[in-house]
Write an enzyme that holds these catalytic residues in place. Sequence first.
Site, short mmCIF file in Angstrom:
data_model
loop_
_atom_site.label_atom_id
_atom_site.label_comp_id
_atom_site.label_asym_id
_atom_site.label_seq_id
_atom_site.Cartn_x
_atom_site.Cartn_y
_atom_site.Cartn_z
CG ASP A 17 -0.26 -0.11 2.54
OD1 ASP A 17 0.95 0.26 2.63
OD2 ASP A 17 -0.90 -0.52 3.51
NE ARG A 18 -0.45 7.57 -0.96
CZ ARG A 18 -0.83 8.82 -0.95
NH1 ARG A 18 -2.12 9.11 -1.02
NH2 ARG A 18 0.02 9.79 -0.85
#
Length: 141
Positions: A17-18
């Site tokens: 994810d980010r």
Amino acid sequence: MSEHHEIPIRVRYAETDRMGLLHHANYFVYFEMGRTELLRSRGVSYRDLEDSGYLLVIIDLGCKYRRPARYDDLLTLRTSVDRVTHVKIVHRYELFRDGELIAQGHSTLACIDREGRPQPLPALLRGRAVAGDPRPATGSS
């Protein structure tokens, strides 16, 4: 049952994810890889089962996340068969990084036919064959 199978998994960038952490949904993808390779290590593939009319569907699935995995981590997934009934298989998963347990999960698969009706597991998934003995299971379960 103590029989298990282990596979190495490298966390790919697309799976994060980010924050750079392995996205929670991908743990379940890894669990599927573990189930597939455990079965393959017994000389059978999911394709073989499906071609024979046996479909295995998830009826229960869970994961406890203990530590995050990050991009490029090298993980080891240990997949075990916990229990086998007439129509179900329960698996346990342990995901390690450098020997440390970072996640553990479970799944229950039920055997159905092409019309979606429960059916007995094929003999090769019951008894000794599932516990690690490559000989076909005998007798009725």
